[in-house]
Motif scaffolding. Structure first.
Motif, PDB file in Angstrom:
ATOM      1  N   ARG A  79       0.816  -0.922   0.234  1.00 42.43           N
ATOM      2  CA  ARG A  79       0.147   0.600   0.049  1.00 42.43           C
ATOM      3  C   ARG A  79       1.230   1.058  -0.112  1.00 42.43           C
ATOM      4  NH1 ARG A  79      -3.069  -2.712   4.274  1.00 42.43           N
ATOM      5  NH2 ARG A  79      -5.047  -3.600   3.435  1.00 42.43           N
ATOM      6  N   ILE A  80       1.717   1.521   0.676  1.00 43.41           N
ATOM      7  CA  ILE A  80       2.687   2.662   0.695  1.00 43.41           C
ATOM      8  C   ILE A  80       3.667   2.341  -1.004  1.00 43.41           C
ATOM      9  CG2 ILE A  80       5.075   3.238   1.971  1.00 43.41           C
ATOM     10  CD1 ILE A  80       3.656   1.803   4.418  1.00 43.41           C
ATOM     11  N   TYR A  81       3.892   1.714  -1.367  1.00 45.15           N
ATOM     12  CA  TYR A  81       4.837   1.655  -2.664  1.00 45.15           C
ATOM     13  C   TYR A  81       3.918   1.683  -2.976  1.00 45.15           C
ATOM     14  CZ  TYR A  81       8.087  -0.675  -0.389  1.00 45.15           C
ATOM     15  OH  TYR A  81       9.916  -1.261   0.135  1.00 45.15           O
ATOM     16  N   GLU A  82       2.733   1.501  -3.188  1.00 45.77           N
ATOM     17  CA  GLU A  82       1.608   2.377  -4.235  1.00 45.77           C
ATOM     18  C   GLU A  82       1.444   3.251  -4.039  1.00 45.77           C
ATOM     19  OE1 GLU A  82      -1.376  -0.517  -3.510  1.00 45.77           O
ATOM     20  OE2 GLU A  82      -1.067  -2.169  -5.686  1.00 45.77           O
ATOM     21  N   TYR A  83       0.980   4.315  -2.602  1.00 39.00           N
ATOM     22  CA  TYR A  83       1.042   5.074  -2.918  1.00 39.00           C
ATOM     23  C   TYR A  83       2.079   6.450  -3.382  1.00 39.00           C
ATOM     24  CZ  TYR A  83      -0.257   9.246  -0.305  1.00 39.00           C
ATOM     25  OH  TYR A  83       0.068  10.445  -0.309  1.00 39.00           O
ATOM     26  N   MET A  84       3.554   5.438  -3.430  1.00 39.25           N
ATOM     27  CA  MET A  84       3.995   6.186  -3.787  1.00 39.25           C
ATOM     28  C   MET A  84       4.286   6.728  -5.674  1.00 39.25           C
ATOM     29  SD  MET A  84       7.793   5.590  -0.645  1.00 39.25           S
ATOM     30  CE  MET A  84       7.446   3.919  -0.789  1.00 39.25           C
ATOM     31  N   LEU A  85       3.882   5.101  -5.852  1.00 42.50           N
ATOM     32  CA  LEU A  85       3.788   5.260  -6.740  1.00 42.50           C
ATOM     33  C   LEU A  85       2.579   6.533  -8.263  1.00 42.50           C
ATOM     34  CD1 LEU A  85       3.923   1.430  -7.478  1.00 42.50           C
ATOM     35  CD2 LEU A  85       5.799   3.383  -8.073  1.00 42.50           C
ATOM     36  N   HIS A  86       1.720   6.688  -6.942  1.00 39.04           N
ATOM     37  CA  HIS A  86       0.534   7.900  -7.797  1.00 39.04           C
ATOM     38  C   HIS A  86       1.439   8.836  -7.445  1.00 39.04           C
ATOM     39  CE1 HIS A  86      -3.451   9.888  -7.061  1.00 39.04           C
ATOM     40  NE2 HIS A  86      -3.097  10.368  -6.103  1.00 39.04           N
ATOM     41  N   LEU A  87       2.294   8.844  -6.314  1.00 37.89           N
ATOM     42  CA  LEU A  87       2.348  10.811  -5.845  1.00 37.89           C
ATOM     43  C   LEU A  87       3.800  10.404  -6.745  1.00 37.89           C
ATOM     44  CD1 LEU A  87       2.664  10.463  -2.136  1.00 37.89           C
ATOM     45  CD2 LEU A  87       0.915  11.932  -3.341  1.00 37.89           C
ATOM     46  N   LEU A  88       4.265  10.177  -7.937  1.00 35.21           N
ATOM     47  CA  LEU A  88       5.660   9.831  -8.136  1.00 35.21           C
ATOM     48  C   LEU A  88       4.695  10.217 -10.000  1.00 35.21           C
ATOM     49  CD1 LEU A  88       7.972   7.349  -7.418  1.00 35.21           C
ATOM     50  CD2 LEU A  88       8.822   9.715  -7.598  1.00 35.21           C
ATOM     51  N   ILE A  89       3.641   9.644 -10.139  1.00 32.81           N
ATOM     52  CA  ILE A  89       2.506   9.576 -11.743  1.00 32.81           C
ATOM     53  C   ILE A  89       2.395  11.198 -11.409  1.00 32.81           C
ATOM     54  CG2 ILE A  89       0.988   9.280 -12.354  1.00 32.81           C
ATOM     55  CD1 ILE A  89       1.592   5.794 -12.265  1.00 32.81           C
ATOM     56  N   GLN A  90       1.877  11.835 -10.447  1.00 36.24           N
ATOM     57  CA  GLN A  90       1.119  13.192 -10.442  1.00 36.24           C
ATOM     58  C   GLN A  90       2.229  14.248 -10.664  1.00 36.24           C
ATOM     59  OE1 GLN A  90      -2.275  13.661  -9.918  1.00 36.24           O
ATOM     60  NE2 GLN A  90      -2.066  11.425 -10.742  1.00 36.24           N
ATOM     61  N   ALA A  91       3.983  13.180  -9.580  1.00 41.57           N
ATOM     62  CA  ALA A  91       4.480  15.048  -9.664  1.00 41.57           C
ATOM     63  C   ALA A  91       5.230  14.912 -11.341  1.00 41.57           C
ATOM     64  CB  ALA A  91       5.648  14.527  -9.064  1.00 41.57           C
TER      65      ALA A  91
END
Length: 132
Positions: A79-91
């Protein structure tokens, strides 16, 4: 083709590293590429930002793939890693440093936590991230 001494050293380092050392190397790479992505956005060098943020995403994908799902904590890490992926994509899409800076905080905290866990020699840590 001849390899540079630096490339040969890097390859040897990866091939002889323990699973714990490999996890720390992955975190180091994700941190380095995320920082470079932030720098690219700040300098309006969007191709550089895109390249580096995608490299950070690839490493986070590798961290997910390396998890041993026999341990309950793996679900939380996913879940943490997927959240980080989401943030990287948003950035990357929005060319906004804030999500990437949040990822940096998470990566640095997790890196330190894993480093401490591996330093204490806990067998579970090697097993959770042991598929690297």
């Amino acid at each position: 083709m001849l390899q540079s001494p630096h490339k040969a050293y890097q390859q040897n380092s990866v091939q002889t590293a323990t699973p714990g050392q490999l996890v720390i190397m992955l975190y180091d790479g994700a941190i380095r590429f995320t920082k470079a992505g932030v720098e690219g956005i700040q300098r309006r060098q969007y191709m550089i930002a895109n390249t580096n943020l995608k490299k950070a995403q690839a490493i986070v994908h590798e961290l997910i793939a390396s998890l041993n799902h026999d341990f309950p904590i793996s679900k939380d890490l996913v879940r943490i890693y997927e959240y980080m992926l989401h943030l990287l994509i948003q950035a990357n899409v929005k060319k906004d440093v804030k999500p990437a800076e949040e990822v940096l905080e998470h990566l640095q905290e997790l890196r330190e936590a894993w480093k401490q866990t591996f330093k204490t020699g806990t067998g579970a840590a090697t097993s959770i991230e042991g598929r690297v």
